[in-house]
Design a protein around this motif. Structure first.
Motif, PDB file in Angstrom:
ATOM      1  N   LEU A  17     -16.345 -35.617  81.829  1.00  0.00           N
ATOM      2  CA  LEU A  17     -16.246 -36.660  80.813  1.00  0.00           C
ATOM      3  C   LEU A  17     -17.162 -36.354  79.626  1.00  0.00           C
ATOM      4  N   ARG A  18     -18.338 -35.778  79.922  1.00  0.00           N
ATOM      5  CA  ARG A  18     -19.262 -35.414  78.849  1.00  0.00           C
ATOM      6  C   ARG A  18     -18.593 -34.454  77.864  1.00  0.00           C
ATOM      7  N   GLU A  19     -17.864 -33.467  78.374  1.00  0.00           N
ATOM      8  CA  GLU A  19     -17.177 -32.507  77.507  1.00  0.00           C
ATOM      9  C   GLU A  19     -16.138 -33.208  76.631  1.00  0.00           C
ATOM     10  N   HIS A  24     -14.646 -35.559  71.323  1.00  0.00           N
ATOM     11  CA  HIS A  24     -14.262 -36.784  70.618  1.00  0.00           C
ATOM     12  C   HIS A  24     -15.219 -37.088  69.472  1.00  0.00           C
ATOM     13  N   ASP A  25     -16.516 -37.088  69.755  1.00  0.00           N
ATOM     14  CA  ASP A  25     -17.516 -37.428  68.737  1.00  0.00           C
ATOM     15  C   ASP A  25     -17.558 -36.389  67.615  1.00  0.00           C
ATOM     16  N   LYS A  26     -17.343 -35.134  67.986  1.00  0.00           N
ATOM     17  CA  LYS A  26     -17.370 -34.057  66.986  1.00  0.00           C
ATOM     18  C   LYS A  26     -16.205 -34.172  66.014  1.00  0.00           C
ATOM     19  N   PHE A  55     -21.191 -40.893  72.947  1.00  0.00           N
ATOM     20  CA  PHE A  55     -22.122 -40.147  73.801  1.00  0.00           C
ATOM     21  C   PHE A  55     -23.197 -41.026  74.441  1.00  0.00           C
ATOM     22  N   PRO A  56     -23.655 -42.115  73.768  1.00  0.00           N
ATOM     23  CA  PRO A  56     -24.627 -42.991  74.444  1.00  0.00           C
ATOM     24  C   PRO A  56     -24.118 -43.506  75.786  1.00  0.00           C
ATOM     25  N   ARG A  97     -10.714 -44.845  78.267  1.00  0.00           N
ATOM     26  CA  ARG A  97      -9.879 -45.753  77.486  1.00  0.00           C
ATOM     27  C   ARG A  97     -10.348 -45.785  76.026  1.00  0.00           C
ATOM     28  N   ALA A  98     -11.650 -45.757  75.819  1.00  0.00           N
ATOM     29  CA  ALA A  98     -12.196 -45.783  74.465  1.00  0.00           C
ATOM     30  C   ALA A  98     -11.839 -44.506  73.699  1.00  0.00           C
ATOM     31  N   ILE A  99     -11.877 -43.370  74.388  1.00  0.00           N
ATOM     32  CA  ILE A  99     -11.491 -42.103  73.749  1.00  0.00           C
ATOM     33  C   ILE A  99     -10.049 -42.195  73.254  1.00  0.00           C
ATOM     34  N   ASN A 100      -9.173 -42.728  74.098  1.00  0.00           N
ATOM     35  CA  ASN A 100      -7.750 -42.802  73.751  1.00  0.00           C
ATOM     36  C   ASN A 100      -7.433 -43.872  72.712  1.00  0.00           C
TER      37      ASN A 100
END
Length: 220
Positions: A17-19, A24-26, A55-56, A97-100
């Motif tokens: 998930l970190r990857e 996502h953040d990048k 990332f937090p 879910r937030a990523i999507n």
């Protein structure tokens, strides 16, 4: 599955998930970050986090896994361990879910801001119109007969301006090139006058509705 296998599984999930979150953040540009900076993406029971950067959440899940490890060492009940695992899994699901949903959230905020700008523009236009047509309000708005006469007068003016524009546009086709620019400017000026006349008509119609609304309500 024993407790060590459980911790290993959760740590592996967190690494994967970190990857995803790093990518996502990048991929977020500064404008998107600013757009979502005040947006709450999660229930407060899941994460303490605002904005687009996720990332937090990874840091908080890592802390949750460390807490679970401490609970296991303290030999707490199986139910307590299962409850802690369920909360961690809920957090994993929420981040995915937030990523999507980032793109959807951006579009929602964009639409909200666009709606707010449109409302402000309408209010500004209405305020401007009310100021611009105060002479109508002061002279005829208290007299129902006079207000309809004023409305009819503006309709007649608008019709005459439209007829004049049509005639000028017809003349434009046969106009000498040296006179064409002047005639085009005159047509533009007449269109502006027509626009002002139509604004006045809308203003008077709005005032008629305001005046007649209490009467209509009383006769229902």
């Amino acid at each position: 599955m024993n407790t060590q296998q459980l911790l290993k599984k959760l740590t592996k999930q967190l690494d994967a998930l970190r990857e995803e979150v790093i990518i996502h953040d990048k991929n977020l540009n500064p404008w998107q970050k600013k757009l979502l900076q005040d947006t709450e993406r999660f229930n407060n029971e899941l994460f303490i986090q605002h904005g687009a950067i996720l990332f937090p959440c990874i840091t908080q899940i890592h802390s949750n896994i460390c807490q679970l490890e401490k609970l296991i060492k303290l030999k707490v009940t199986k139910q307590a361990i299962e409850l802690s695992c369920a909360k961690i899994e809920d957090r994993f699901t929420a981040v995915k879910r937030a990523i999507n949903s980032t793109t959807t959230n951006i579009n929602i905020v964009k639409q909200q801001k666009a709606n707010a700008r449109a409302r402000y523009a309408r209010k500004s236009e209405q305020a401007h119109a009310e100021t611009e047509f105060d002479w109508i309000a002061s002279s005829v708005m208290q007299n129902s007969h006079a207000i309809y006469e004023e409305l009819n007068k503006h309709f007649n003016w608008a019709r005459k301006i439209e007829q004049k524009i049509a005639k000028m546009e017809s003349n434009l086709e046969n106009c000498h090139s040296t006179d064409k620019i002047k005639l085009q400017n005159d047509i533009l000026l007449m269109h502006r006058r027509l626009g002002k006349c139509r604004q006045a008509i809308r203003y008077i119609e709005d005032r008629i509705q305001t005046i007649e609304r209490p009467y209509q309500s009383n006769n229902r």
